[in-house]
Design a protein around this motif. Structure first.
Motif, PDB file in Angstrom:
ATOM      1  N   HIS A  22       0.991  -1.220   0.006  1.00  0.00           N
ATOM      2  CA  HIS A  22      -0.010   0.115  -0.125  1.00  0.00           C
ATOM      3  C   HIS A  22       0.982   1.182  -0.054  1.00  0.00           C
ATOM      4  O   HIS A  22       0.565   2.113  -0.610  1.00  0.00           O
ATOM      5  CB  HIS A  22      -1.266   0.004   1.248  1.00  0.00           C
ATOM      6  N   ILE A  23       1.862   1.345   0.743  1.00  0.00           N
ATOM      7  CA  ILE A  23       2.796   2.223   0.851  1.00  0.00           C
ATOM      8  C   ILE A  23       3.415   2.609  -0.751  1.00  0.00           C
ATOM      9  O   ILE A  23       3.584   3.736  -1.092  1.00  0.00           O
ATOM     10  CB  ILE A  23       3.895   2.248   1.704  1.00  0.00           C
ATOM     11  N   THR A  24       3.940   1.378  -1.073  1.00  0.00           N
ATOM     12  CA  THR A  24       4.337   1.386  -2.724  1.00  0.00           C
ATOM     13  C   THR A  24       3.478   1.982  -3.633  1.00  0.00           C
ATOM     14  O   THR A  24       3.752   3.040  -4.283  1.00  0.00           O
ATOM     15  CB  THR A  24       4.633   0.099  -3.008  1.00  0.00           C
ATOM     16  N   HIS A  25       2.140   1.562  -3.577  1.00  0.00           N
ATOM     17  CA  HIS A  25       1.084   1.981  -4.496  1.00  0.00           C
ATOM     18  C   HIS A  25       0.946   3.794  -4.037  1.00  0.00           C
ATOM     19  O   HIS A  25       0.739   4.361  -5.155  1.00  0.00           O
ATOM     20  CB  HIS A  25      -0.423   1.289  -3.975  1.00  0.00           C
ATOM     21  N   LEU A  26       0.949   4.051  -2.975  1.00  0.00           N
ATOM     22  CA  LEU A  26       0.652   5.414  -2.692  1.00  0.00           C
ATOM     23  C   LEU A  26       1.930   6.416  -3.374  1.00  0.00           C
ATOM     24  O   LEU A  26       1.545   7.234  -3.883  1.00  0.00           O
ATOM     25  CB  LEU A  26       0.588   5.735  -1.076  1.00  0.00           C
ATOM     26  N   LEU A  27       3.153   5.971  -3.075  1.00  0.00           N
ATOM     27  CA  LEU A  27       4.247   6.780  -3.836  1.00  0.00           C
ATOM     28  C   LEU A  27       4.038   6.662  -5.044  1.00  0.00           C
ATOM     29  O   LEU A  27       4.413   7.658  -5.575  1.00  0.00           O
ATOM     30  CB  LEU A  27       5.305   6.018  -3.192  1.00  0.00           C
ATOM     31  N   ILE A  28       3.894   5.579  -5.893  1.00  0.00           N
ATOM     32  CA  ILE A  28       3.678   5.419  -7.034  1.00  0.00           C
ATOM     33  C   ILE A  28       2.575   6.408  -7.553  1.00  0.00           C
ATOM     34  O   ILE A  28       2.932   6.995  -8.649  1.00  0.00           O
ATOM     35  CB  ILE A  28       3.605   3.924  -7.814  1.00  0.00           C
ATOM     36  N   GLN A  29       1.490   6.361  -7.128  1.00  0.00           N
ATOM     37  CA  GLN A  29       0.696   7.334  -7.314  1.00  0.00           C
ATOM     38  C   GLN A  29       0.793   8.671  -7.174  1.00  0.00           C
ATOM     39  O   GLN A  29       0.556   9.579  -8.173  1.00  0.00           O
ATOM     40  CB  GLN A  29      -0.612   7.027  -6.362  1.00  0.00           C
TER      41      GLN A  29
END
Length: 156
Positions: A22-29
């Motif tokens: 989820h942190i990875t997804h947020l950073l990519i977003q």
């Protein structure tokens, strides 16, 4: 209503793939929705919010390897006002008035809004390793930002 936060303990006690994803997804977003500029060895992405900036650094191969949150108080130091005073003839009339009345907080607020609403565009100079933010509405105003993401001066 209570403002919720997440304890660091949650991340430190049990490294969890769900949280990591989820942190990875947020950073990519955030990276994909950011203003990006290329440096000599990376791409730096800037996201500006009402009171802080999120700065994400990505290798040219596409790997995010650093991110940091910075408050505008630290990005727009009082020392910037000295540079603005020196170039006061380039500034909008209301900025001149605010600086004369020692109301740098108003200048800081409008500056942060300009960043937040994408009114400034960045470029990176490999020679001096500085970012330069040109104000789209004022062709003669350019702000210099150092490698620590602190605005140092207005340049002409």
């Amino acid at each position: 209503m209570l403002e919720l936060t997440v304890s660091e303990k949650v991340f430190n006690e049990r490294p969890d793939n769900f949280i990591k994803e989820h942190i990875t997804h947020l950073l990519i977003q955030q990276y994909n929705n950011s203003y990006k500029t290329e440096t000599s060895n990376a791409v730096v992405a800037f996201n500006f919010f009402s009171d802080h900036a999120l700065i994400i650094t990505c290798s040219k191969e596409g790997e995010i390897y650093l991110y940091q949150q910075m408050e505008y108080e630290s990005m727009l130091p009082e020392s910037l006002s000295k540079s603005l005073d020196f170039h006061i003839d380039l500034l909008p009339v209301h900025w001149k008035k605010w600086l004369e009345e020692s109301q740098f907080d108003l200048v800081r607020k409008e500056f942060s809004q300009a960043l937040n609403f994408n009114r400034l565009s960045a470029s990176y100079n490999n020679f001096d390793k500085m970012f330069y933010w040109n104000w789209k509405g004022h062709k003669n105003i350019c702000f210099r930002m150092n490698h620590s993401y602190v605005f140092e001066a207005i340049v002409t």
